[in-house]
Design an enzyme around this catalytic site. Structure first.
Site, mmCIF file in Angstrom:
data_model
loop_
_atom_site.group_PDB
_atom_site.id
_atom_site.type_symbol
_atom_site.label_atom_id
_atom_site.label_comp_id
_atom_site.label_asym_id
_atom_site.label_seq_id
_atom_site.Cartn_x
_atom_site.Cartn_y
_atom_site.Cartn_z
ATOM 1 N N GLY A 190 0.807 -1.220 0.000
ATOM 2 C CA GLY A 190 0.000 0.000 0.000
ATOM 3 C C GLY A 190 0.837 1.264 0.000
ATOM 4 O O GLY A 190 0.516 2.237 -0.693
ATOM 5 N N ASN A 200 -8.186 4.256 8.433
ATOM 6 C CA ASN A 200 -7.538 3.193 9.194
ATOM 7 C C ASN A 200 -7.681 3.338 10.701
ATOM 8 O O ASN A 200 -7.588 2.367 11.429
ATOM 9 C CB ASN A 200 -6.051 3.096 8.811
ATOM 10 C CG ASN A 200 -5.356 4.430 8.822
ATOM 11 O OD1 ASN A 200 -5.854 5.431 8.301
ATOM 12 N ND2 ASN A 200 -4.200 4.477 9.455
ATOM 13 N N GLN A 232 -7.692 -0.188 3.565
ATOM 14 C CA GLN A 232 -8.488 -0.720 4.673
ATOM 15 C C GLN A 232 -9.865 -1.182 4.219
ATOM 16 O O GLN A 232 -10.472 -2.046 4.845
ATOM 17 C CB GLN A 232 -8.669 0.353 5.762
ATOM 18 C CG GLN A 232 -7.400 0.763 6.458
ATOM 19 C CD GLN A 232 -6.895 -0.274 7.444
ATOM 20 O OE1 GLN A 232 -7.634 -1.143 7.890
ATOM 21 N NE2 GLN A 232 -5.625 -0.192 7.778
ATOM 22 N N HIS A 283 -1.657 -7.611 2.546
ATOM 23 C CA HIS A 283 -1.598 -8.137 3.914
ATOM 24 C C HIS A 283 -2.715 -7.634 4.833
ATOM 25 O O HIS A 283 -2.864 -8.115 5.947
ATOM 26 C CB HIS A 283 -0.220 -7.910 4.543
ATOM 27 C CG HIS A 283 0.043 -6.519 5.008
ATOM 28 N ND1 HIS A 283 -0.085 -6.153 6.323
ATOM 29 C CD2 HIS A 283 0.437 -5.420 4.340
ATOM 30 C CE1 HIS A 283 0.228 -4.872 6.434
ATOM 31 N NE2 HIS A 283 0.538 -4.401 5.250
ATOM 32 N N THR A 331 11.584 -7.075 -10.800
ATOM 33 C CA THR A 331 11.035 -8.415 -10.991
ATOM 34 C C THR A 331 9.886 -8.636 -10.029
ATOM 35 O O THR A 331 10.007 -8.360 -8.837
ATOM 36 C CB THR A 331 12.138 -9.467 -10.758
ATOM 37 O OG1 THR A 331 13.128 -9.273 -11.751
ATOM 38 C CG2 THR A 331 11.582 -10.877 -10.845
ATOM 39 N N CYS A 340 2.135 8.798 23.405
ATOM 40 C CA CYS A 340 3.185 8.064 24.098
ATOM 41 C C CYS A 340 3.621 6.833 23.311
ATOM 42 O O CYS A 340 4.731 6.351 23.459
ATOM 43 C CB CYS A 340 2.705 7.614 25.474
ATOM 44 S SG CYS A 340 2.135 8.957 26.498
#
Ligand code: FES
Lengths: 387, 123
Positions: free
Chosen positions: A73, A153, A183, A205, A241, A329
């Site tokens: 993506g 997402n 998504q 994926h 390739t 965080c």
């Protein structure tokens, strides 16, 4: 140790379907030829690539010739933005995108800005929907590209692509419309003809295919400036390739999930809505993003006041529950999620959010387990909080 | 996410022993981190210049909670002067080293402590 392990981070990546994995195997040790070679081994690989293109094209209502394979993506988004920008820079240097894009689009746009392009970042409302009036106001014939994420997402908002691409084509004679559909692909309606799309980024994926492969749909007649130079593969638009086994696995996953789309959507939606309904019963919680059919069927994003997101996912982690957070965080630059701030959350609210992303593999039993454990974890952290 | 944390950090985070408040504390201090909005509070019971009991309340990440807990453990039994010498680095070391990006979370603890001890002096 926890009783169960529940993977709820499918917006990040998914488990590869076993059917896809099986289909990939021969391409490692038997049919390992280079699809660009003319001998029998090469031909075999080339055939597999072509067949995969047809499968992917069918899922988008596109033509096989309109699909090029990429490494995922991120590459598809980069190629779409930079490829269109550099191909059309004589016509105009203005690009429109939104404040809630994935970093692959956002950072490509930022980079193009440094190269002298002018970028407009559209605002969104508190549910994450793009401001269509602003798009109408900003777009001119100078605009060469409008890039808008399909299913967000983080907060799951699904944009009305058809309306947005119509505005784009109506108001600018030079603008192409690109969407990052990584998504939403196979999780909601995506049809390049009906929605009048010029470029679409998709990814393997996120849909139970292998990692390291994706695709870019480029409407017939649309020229893009190549970004990766070399042996001229993919009609010169993307040299390198091809990852044959990856492509074959991607296509199998796409086929499988496209054919079972309705069933999967129904299953995920019912688990999603149950989670949302029950979690909102915990006090001082708030859902981010819309409810109902304009939300990705697998996305839940909830703000838990007075709890920091990394700590929350850390405690869930111990219970075997794997989710993610957009908190500052947890990020390397200590900035809260740009999507959560774009929908109007304060820094502290944005830091208190948990993202749960389901897949077709999640079960009722797993969801019940989460609902049993979550309130305790929330209570523990709130007891610990000085706020 | 937590892979970069040491086992000691994760253990402390998961089972903090010093979280809580002290009623009628002799000193209370607070520090916040403007960049991520985190807040840490320390409560101290001090007798004859020695910290008898230390507790914390923290809104923050894994490193912030682990650091708070570690700090409280280090504090108990120390004199006020000794306590003042504790640095973020000391806390990080005790935790088996925090990831560099999380180092500031341990400093947050020492700032709250300094605030508490400054308040204590004034009384
Ligand atoms: S408390 Fe925000 S990064 Fe540690």
């Amino acid at each position: 140790m926890s009783e169960l392990e529940v993977y709820l981070d499918n917006g990040s990546t998914t488990k590869t379907d076993s059917e896809a994995f099986e289909k990939m195997k021969p391409y490692f040790t038997e049919k390992y030829g280079n699809p660009a070679s003319l001998h029998k081994e090469g031909k075999e690989a080339k055939k597999a690539i072509n067949k995969s293109k047809r499968i992917i094209a069918d899922t988008l209502n596109a033509d096989k010739k309109e699909i090029i394979f990429t490494s995922g993506g991120t590459e598809s988004d980069n190629l779409a933005l930079k490829g269109i920008a550099f191909e059309n820079k004589e016509k105009g240097k203005h690009i429109i995108t939104t404040k809630i894009e994935h970093d692959a689009v956002l950072k490509s746009a930022k980079w193009l800005e440094e190269q002298g392009f002018k970028i407009t970042y559209l605002d969104v409302d508190e549910e994450g929907f793009v401001d269509q009036e602003q798009l109408k106001r900003e777009i001119t014939d100078e605009t060469i590209l409008v890039s808008i994420i399909h299913g967000n997402n983080e907060i799951g908002t699904i944009q009305s692509l058809k309306e947005l691409s119509e505005i784009t084509h109506e108001h600018s004679k030079n603008a192409y419309f690109h969407t990052d559909a990584c998504q939403s692909y196979t999780k909601t309606n995506l049809d390049v003809k009906e929605q009048n799309l010029d470029l679409v980024s998709i990814n393997s994926h996120k849909i139970h295919g292998p990692k390291g492969v994706g695709a870019l749909y480029i409407k017939k007649g649309t020229e893009i400036h190549p970004w990766q130079h070399g042996g001229g593969h993919e009609k010169g638009m993307r040299s390198g390739t091809l990852n044959t086994h990856g492509v074959v696995g991607f296509a199998e996953a796409a086929k499988n999930n496209y054919e079972n789309k309705e069933k999967n959507i129904e299953k995920m939606t019912s688990l999603r809505d149950k989670l949302i309904e029950e979690i909102l019963k915990i006090e001082k919680t708030k859902l981010n993003g819309p409810k109902g059919s304009k939300r990705l069927p697998n996305n839940i994003n909830i703000c838990f006041n007075n709890i920091e997101g990394e700590a929350l996912s850390g405690y869930l982690n111990r219970k075997g529950i794997y989710a993610s957070t957009g908190s500052a965080c947890s990020s390397l630059d200590l900035e809260p999620s740009h999507v959560l701030t774009a929908i109007g959350l304060t820094k502290q609210e944005a830091n208190s959010c948990l993202r749960i992303t389901l897949s077709k593999y999640n079960t009722k039993e797993e969801i019940n387990y989460v609902l049993k454990e979550l309130p305790d974890v929330v209570k523990r952290l709130r007891d610990m909080s000085p706020l | 996410m937590d892979k970069e944390y040491s086992e000691e950090t994760i253990d402390r985070f998961q089972d903090p022993e010093y979280s809580g408040e002290i009623e009628n504390a002799d000193a209370v201090g607070k520090a916040g981190n403007p960049s991520c909005g985190d807040v840490l509070k320390v409560f101290l019971k001090i007798e004859d210049n020695v910290i008898k009991k230390a507790r914390f309340k923290t809104y923050g990440c894994i490193a912030a909670i682990a650091s708070s807990d570690e700090l409280c453990e280090m504090l108990e039994g120390k004199t006020v002067e000794e306590a003042r010498k504790i640095t973020g680095k000391d806390i990080s070391q005790e935790l088996g080293e925090l990831p560099p990006v999380k180092y500031h979370c341990s400093v947050l603890g020492t700032e709250a402590l300094k605030d508490a001890l400054d308040n204590y002096k004034e009384e």
